[in-house]
Motif scaffolding. Structure first.
Motif, short mmCIF file in Angstrom:
data_model
loop_
_atom_site.label_atom_id
_atom_site.label_comp_id
_atom_site.label_asym_id
_atom_site.label_seq_id
_atom_site.Cartn_x
_atom_site.Cartn_y
_atom_site.Cartn_z
N GLY A 24 0.82 -1.21 0.00
CA GLY A 24 0.00 0.00 0.00
C GLY A 24 0.85 1.25 0.00
N PRO A 25 0.25 2.41 0.25
CA PRO A 25 0.96 3.68 0.10
C PRO A 25 2.26 3.75 0.91
CG PRO A 25 -1.38 4.05 0.43
CD PRO A 25 -1.15 2.60 0.67
N VAL A 26 3.30 4.28 0.26
CA VAL A 26 4.57 4.60 0.91
C VAL A 26 4.82 6.07 0.59
CG1 VAL A 26 7.03 4.12 1.07
CG2 VAL A 26 5.43 2.25 0.61
N HIS A 27 4.85 6.91 1.60
CA HIS A 27 4.93 8.34 1.40
C HIS A 27 6.37 8.83 1.35
CE1 HIS A 27 0.66 8.14 2.06
NE2 HIS A 27 0.84 7.67 3.28
N LEU A 28 6.53 10.05 0.89
CA LEU A 28 7.86 10.63 0.75
C LEU A 28 8.59 10.65 2.09
CD1 LEU A 28 9.67 11.89 -1.47
CD2 LEU A 28 8.80 14.13 -0.77
N ASP A 29 7.86 10.86 3.18
CA ASP A 29 8.49 10.92 4.49
C ASP A 29 8.35 9.64 5.30
OD1 ASP A 29 5.80 11.03 5.01
OD2 ASP A 29 5.87 12.86 6.23
N THR A 30 7.90 8.54 4.68
CA THR A 30 7.80 7.27 5.39
C THR A 30 9.19 6.76 5.74
OG1 THR A 30 5.75 6.65 4.24
CG2 THR A 30 7.01 4.88 5.28
N PRO A 31 9.47 6.47 6.99
CA PRO A 31 10.80 5.97 7.37
C PRO A 31 11.11 4.64 6.66
CG PRO A 31 9.57 6.66 9.31
CD PRO A 31 8.60 6.67 8.17
N ARG A 32 12.35 4.50 6.24
CA ARG A 32 12.76 3.27 5.55
C ARG A 32 12.49 2.04 6.41
NH1 ARG A 32 16.60 3.79 1.19
NH2 ARG A 32 16.78 1.55 1.40
N GLU A 33 12.74 2.15 7.70
CA GLU A 33 12.56 1.01 8.60
C GLU A 33 11.10 0.56 8.63
OE1 GLU A 33 14.54 -1.73 11.26
OE2 GLU A 33 15.18 -0.29 9.74
N GLU A 34 10.19 1.52 8.59
CA GLU A 34 8.76 1.19 8.59
C GLU A 34 8.37 0.40 7.35
OE1 GLU A 34 4.71 3.70 7.85
OE2 GLU A 34 6.01 4.43 9.48
N THR A 35 8.85 0.84 6.19
CA THR A 35 8.56 0.13 4.95
C THR A 35 9.16 -1.26 4.97
OG1 THR A 35 8.54 2.24 3.76
CG2 THR A 35 8.71 0.24 2.43
N LEU A 36 10.39 -1.38 5.46
CA LEU A 36 11.04 -2.69 5.54
C LEU A 36 10.25 -3.63 6.44
CD1 LEU A 36 13.53 -4.34 4.69
CD2 LEU A 36 14.69 -3.48 6.73
N ASN A 37 9.74 -3.13 7.55
CA ASN A 37 8.93 -3.96 8.45
C ASN A 37 7.67 -4.45 7.75
OD1 ASN A 37 10.73 -3.66 10.58
ND2 ASN A 37 9.63 -1.93 11.49
N ARG A 38 7.06 -3.61 6.94
CA ARG A 38 5.86 -4.02 6.21
C ARG A 38 6.19 -5.11 5.19
NH1 ARG A 38 3.61 1.54 4.04
NH2 ARG A 38 2.21 0.14 2.85
N LEU A 39 7.32 -4.98 4.50
CA LEU A 39 7.73 -6.00 3.54
C LEU A 39 7.95 -7.34 4.25
CD1 LEU A 39 10.30 -3.96 1.40
CD2 LEU A 39 7.95 -4.53 0.78
N ILE A 40 8.55 -7.30 5.42
CA ILE A 40 8.80 -8.52 6.17
C ILE A 40 7.49 -9.16 6.63
CG2 ILE A 40 9.78 -9.42 8.32
CD1 ILE A 40 12.10 -7.41 7.90
N GLU A 41 6.52 -8.33 7.04
CA GLU A 41 5.23 -8.88 7.43
C GLU A 41 4.52 -9.52 6.25
OE1 GLU A 41 3.79 -9.32 10.44
OE2 GLU A 41 5.83 -8.78 11.07
#
Length: 339
Positions: free
Chosen positions: A13-30
């Motif tokens: 789902g949405p990944v914003h310009l200011d989304t922390p890299r760690e947060e996106t990585l956690n979502r990919l792992i989930e």
């Protein structure tokens, strides 16, 4: 020996310009863990999976731009991404993931790699060939930019198929799968698929970030409503995945980013798994983080490859020269009657 395989597309789902890299990585792992719980041993992630689709923005500061790129030659070992690969290895799940690559020489590519959990290594890399968009921003500030040509070179690795084992039981290579990778706009070019088809490809892996409404970029009618544009973009996406899977007698997995990013930039969903007869086997039902799974039987590629699309018997390369000699359109001349 059975050639069935449980595979998955991991839609993000949405990944914003200011989304922390760690947060996106956690979502990919989930998403990876969810796919593994459903029995998948291959997961395909979207194009530029670790960040927002930054190519819509104009960056004057090189430091800001560099933050979106991976600078390690092996991203499976890079500090910012290795947790995904460690989890894939722990779960015994192969992954295909897209990212922005900057080489030691400073070259920039829109890339994807295939990581084999059984071999615990990256076995193939692909760099996007068909780079869309423009180098310079549109003068109309209301237009959503698409500046991929500004930030990426066309890929220089070609369309090289590769083999990977499906499981620990098949790690001796006797039942390797023949695969190929595409990224986003590449899926719209039949020449790319046919290059893989001529290598006996059985499974195409494709990540994408496709805008739902960008008439200047797509060449759509400027009068098309956002709703109609979104519907058309999804239809075209599925069309090229289904048609090219059929015409090359192969399965395909398409994993995209989706939803509204930064309150303005909408990306289509439509992540799907397609069979060699062109049928959609499974597809996303949301515009958010979602795992799309299907069990595929690779032997289903054989009837098409041995019959209607038996290239050795039916291709007529002497008639296709224009395809490789010509880039732009040359208008047809008067009728030509021979014989």
């Amino acid at each position: 020996m059975s050639r069935t395989w449980k595979v998955a597309a991991a839609q993000l789902g949405p990944v914003h310009l200011d989304t922390p890299r760690e947060e996106t990585l956690n979502r990919l792992i989930e998403l990876l863990r969810s796919a593994a719980l459903q029995g998948a041993t291959l997961v395909v992630f979207p194009e530029l999976a670790f960040t927002t689709f930054f190519a819509r923005h104009l960056f004057d500061n090189p430091t800001c731009l560099n933050a979106f790129f991976e600078h390690d030659t092996n991203i499976s070992e890079a500090s910012s991404t290795k947790r995904l690969f460690e989890e894939a290895q722990r779960l015994c799940v192969d992954i295909c993931v897209g990212y922005a690559e900057q080489t030691p020489e400073g070259r920039a590519f829109n890339s994807a790699i295939y990581y084999s959990a059984q071999l615990d290594q990256v076995v193939a890399k692909y760099r996007k060939v068909h780079i869309p968009g423009t180098r310079e921003p549109h003068p109309d500030l209301a237009v959503i930019n698409h500046l991929e040509k500004r930030y990426f070179e066309p890929g220089d690795l070609g369309f090289e198929a590769f083999r990977a084992p499906r499981s620990r039981q098949n790690a001796d290579g006797e039942d390797d799968v023949i695969m190929g990778m595409l990224i986003c706009n590449d899926r719209r070019w039949p020449e790319a698929w046919r290059c893989y088809g001529l290598q006996g490809v059985e499974l195409i892996l494709c990540g994408y970030n496709t805008p739902a409404y960008n008439p200047y970029f797509w060449g759509m009618s400027k009068l098309m409503s956002p709703e109609m544009a979104r519907s058309t973009a999804v239809t075209q996406h599925k069309l090229v995945m289904q048609a090219n899977s059929y015409m090359n007698s192969c399965f395909s997995i398409a994993a995209g980013k989706a939803g509204l990013e930064d309150g303005r930039y909408e990306l289509i969903a439509g992540s799907c798994i397609v069979g060699p007869e062109g049928q959609i086997l499974a597809e996303a039902v949301t515009a958010d983080d979602e795992v799309v799974c299907a069990e595929i039987d690779l032997d289903e590629c054989r009837p098409g490859k041995e019959n209607i699309f038996n290239f050795a018997q039916h291709r007529r390369v002497e008639a296709y020269q224009r395809v490789v000699d010509q880039v732009g359109v040359t208008q047809a001349g008067p009728g030509n009657m021979k014989g």
